[in-house]
Write a protein that holds these residues in place. Structure first.
Motif, PDB file in Angstrom:
ATOM      1  N   GLY A   1      68.820  34.924  25.470  1.00 58.46           N
ATOM      2  CA  GLY A   1      69.991  34.341  25.467  1.00 58.46           C
ATOM      3  C   GLY A   1      70.624  33.768  26.846  1.00 58.46           C
ATOM      4  N   VAL A   2      70.817  34.617  27.195  1.00 57.84           N
ATOM      5  CA  VAL A   2      70.631  34.352  29.351  1.00 57.84           C
ATOM      6  C   VAL A   2      70.608  32.151  29.362  1.00 57.84           C
ATOM      7  CG1 VAL A   2      70.793  33.798  31.579  1.00 57.84           C
ATOM      8  CG2 VAL A   2      70.697  36.298  30.556  1.00 57.84           C
ATOM      9  N   LEU A   3      69.606  32.275  28.776  1.00 54.20           N
ATOM     10  CA  LEU A   3      69.211  31.429  29.377  1.00 54.20           C
ATOM     11  C   LEU A   3      69.189  30.182  28.229  1.00 54.20           C
ATOM     12  CD1 LEU A   3      67.298  28.390  31.611  1.00 54.20           C
ATOM     13  CD2 LEU A   3      64.850  29.678  29.693  1.00 54.20           C
ATOM     14  N   GLU A   4      69.365  30.688  26.856  1.00 57.88           N
ATOM     15  CA  GLU A   4      70.020  29.362  26.133  1.00 57.88           C
ATOM     16  C   GLU A   4      71.497  29.237  26.677  1.00 57.88           C
ATOM     17  OE1 GLU A   4      67.646  29.667  21.647  1.00 57.88           O
ATOM     18  OE2 GLU A   4      69.957  30.991  21.921  1.00 57.88           O
TER      19      GLU A   4
ATOM     20  N   VAL B   1      57.660  43.663  15.733  1.00 63.67           N
ATOM     21  CA  VAL B   1      57.792  42.360  15.377  1.00 63.67           C
ATOM     22  C   VAL B   1      58.810  42.116  14.081  1.00 63.67           C
ATOM     23  CG1 VAL B   1      56.437  40.707  13.745  1.00 63.67           C
ATOM     24  CG2 VAL B   1      55.729  41.440  15.519  1.00 63.67           C
ATOM     25  N   GLY B   2      59.544  41.496  14.030  1.00 63.99           N
ATOM     26  CA  GLY B   2      60.575  40.913  12.754  1.00 63.99           C
ATOM     27  C   GLY B   2      61.931  41.723  13.272  1.00 63.99           C
ATOM     28  N   GLU B   3      61.655  42.334  14.518  1.00 59.27           N
ATOM     29  CA  GLU B   3      63.472  43.691  14.708  1.00 59.27           C
ATOM     30  C   GLU B   3      64.188  42.731  15.267  1.00 59.27           C
ATOM     31  OE1 GLU B   3      61.953  47.316  16.025  1.00 59.27           O
ATOM     32  OE2 GLU B   3      60.433  47.163  14.215  1.00 59.27           O
ATOM     33  N   PRO B   4      65.724  42.821  15.288  1.00 63.01           N
ATOM     34  CA  PRO B   4      66.286  42.780  16.047  1.00 63.01           C
ATOM     35  C   PRO B   4      66.252  42.494  17.667  1.00 63.01           C
ATOM     36  CG  PRO B   4      67.143  43.966  15.059  1.00 63.01           C
ATOM     37  CD  PRO B   4      65.927  43.971  14.136  1.00 63.01           C
ATOM     38  N   PRO B   5      66.565  43.046  18.597  1.00 58.24           N
ATOM     39  CA  PRO B   5      67.073  43.352  20.420  1.00 58.24           C
ATOM     40  C   PRO B   5      67.726  44.516  20.099  1.00 58.24           C
ATOM     41  CG  PRO B   5      67.429  40.855  19.809  1.00 58.24           C
ATOM     42  CD  PRO B   5      67.301  41.028  18.825  1.00 58.24           C
TER      43      PRO B   5
ATOM     44  N   GLN C   1      71.487  44.107  23.279  1.00 61.47           N
ATOM     45  CA  GLN C   1      72.523  43.857  22.282  1.00 61.47           C
ATOM     46  C   GLN C   1      74.079  44.371  23.387  1.00 61.47           C
ATOM     47  OE1 GLN C   1      72.620  42.187  18.377  1.00 61.47           O
ATOM     48  NE2 GLN C   1      71.198  43.523  18.372  1.00 61.47           N
ATOM     49  N   ALA C   2      74.786  45.016  23.493  1.00 54.40           N
ATOM     50  CA  ALA C   2      75.471  45.701  23.823  1.00 54.40           C
ATOM     51  C   ALA C   2      75.948  45.633  25.168  1.00 54.40           C
ATOM     52  CB  ALA C   2      75.935  47.216  23.553  1.00 54.40           C
ATOM     53  N   HIS C   3      75.371  45.033  26.224  1.00 59.02           N
ATOM     54  CA  HIS C   3      75.413  45.303  28.002  1.00 59.02           C
ATOM     55  C   HIS C   3      75.648  43.423  27.477  1.00 59.02           C
ATOM     56  CE1 HIS C   3      75.261  48.861  29.848  1.00 59.02           C
ATOM     57  NE2 HIS C   3      74.191  48.898  28.691  1.00 59.02           N
ATOM     58  N   ALA C   4      74.428  42.383  26.640  1.00 62.19           N
ATOM     59  CA  ALA C   4      74.123  40.746  26.855  1.00 62.19           C
ATOM     60  C   ALA C   4      75.410  41.031  26.125  1.00 62.19           C
ATOM     61  CB  ALA C   4      73.405  40.759  26.054  1.00 62.19           C
ATOM     62  N   ALA C   5      76.524  40.843  25.195  1.00 63.29           N
ATOM     63  CA  ALA C   5      77.501  40.824  24.782  1.00 63.29           C
ATOM     64  C   ALA C   5      79.020  40.997  25.540  1.00 63.29           C
ATOM     65  CB  ALA C   5      77.729  41.578  23.585  1.00 63.29           C
ATOM     66  N   ARG C   6      78.735  41.569  26.096  1.00 64.46           N
ATOM     67  CA  ARG C   6      79.864  42.420  27.564  1.00 64.46           C
ATOM     68  C   ARG C   6      79.749  41.136  28.579  1.00 64.46           C
ATOM     69  NH1 ARG C   6      77.393  47.727  27.846  1.00 64.46           N
ATOM     70  NH2 ARG C   6      78.487  48.996  26.248  1.00 64.46           N
TER      71      ARG C   6
ATOM     72  N   SER D   1      72.192  38.093  18.812  1.00 63.55           N
ATOM     73  CA  SER D   1      72.042  38.763  17.170  1.00 63.55           C
ATOM     74  C   SER D   1      71.501  37.943  16.298  1.00 63.55           C
ATOM     75  CB  SER D   1      73.015  38.757  16.500  1.00 63.55           C
ATOM     76  OG  SER D   1      73.516  37.820  16.769  1.00 63.55           O
ATOM     77  N   ALA D   2      71.357  36.582  16.784  1.00 59.17           N
ATOM     78  CA  ALA D   2      70.497  36.230  15.519  1.00 59.17           C
ATOM     79  C   ALA D   2      68.911  36.342  16.083  1.00 59.17           C
ATOM     80  CB  ALA D   2      70.695  34.466  15.881  1.00 59.17           C
TER      81      ALA D   2
END
Length: 157
Positions: free
Chosen positions: A15-18, A42-46, A51-56, A62-63
């Motif tokens: 997510g960061v590099l993207e 496999v198949g699960e979201p992060p 997700q919460a720390h990254a979103a901050r 999420s995708a």
């Protein structure tokens, strides 16, 4: 980006590099992906904490969905960046000998931090997820700089 289960460290790095790639106007030229050395999730979201720390910090994970690293990843991508020594050994076992030069530790690209590995925050608290983000942001900025120096253009994982 490669970690063990592809739910904490590698999706964070993905997510960061993207986002850095998109902000640099390179989204059409650089592909970012992530995988785990093991198929536990496999198949699960992060992980929700990732997700919460990254979103901050402005990163949307999420995708993403966990997948397992496969040998074809080493021919499909210019870089396969692992989080630690355990992941490096597992990835090396899958890597075709002619592609071994693509396998590197993400922390090799850090410019501010000296950590040799991105530690797994899964069993710890919030500070661990923040430390992962600090390391990953530093390293991903270094990856982006390296891609610019190399001309970029081919997919990177």
């Amino acid at each position: 980006m490669v970690c063990t289960g592809n739910i904490c460290r590698s999706p964070t790095a993905h997510g960061v590099l993207e986002k850095l790639v998109a902000d640099a106007g390179l989204a059409g030229r650089v592909q970012v992906d992530s995988a785990g050395t093991h198929g536990y999730h496999v198949g699960e979201p992060p992980d929700g904490r990732s997700q919460a720390h990254a979103a901050r910090r402005g990163y949307d994970l999420s995708a993403q969905r966990a997948r397992q690293l496969v040998a074809q990843d080493f021919t499909a991508f210019d870089l396969v960046l692992v989080m630690d020594g355990s992941n490096e050994r597992a990835a090396r076992a899958l890597c075709p000998p002619a592609q071994r030069h693509k396998l590197r530790r993400l922390t090799e690209f850090c410019t501010r931090h000296r950590d040799a590995e991105v530690p797994d925050p899964y069993y710890g608290g919030g500070a661990g997820f923040e430390h992962v983000l600090d390391l990953v942001e530093d390293a991903c900025a270094g990856v982006l700089a390296a891609l610019g120096a190399a001309g970029g253009g081919r997919p990177a994982r």
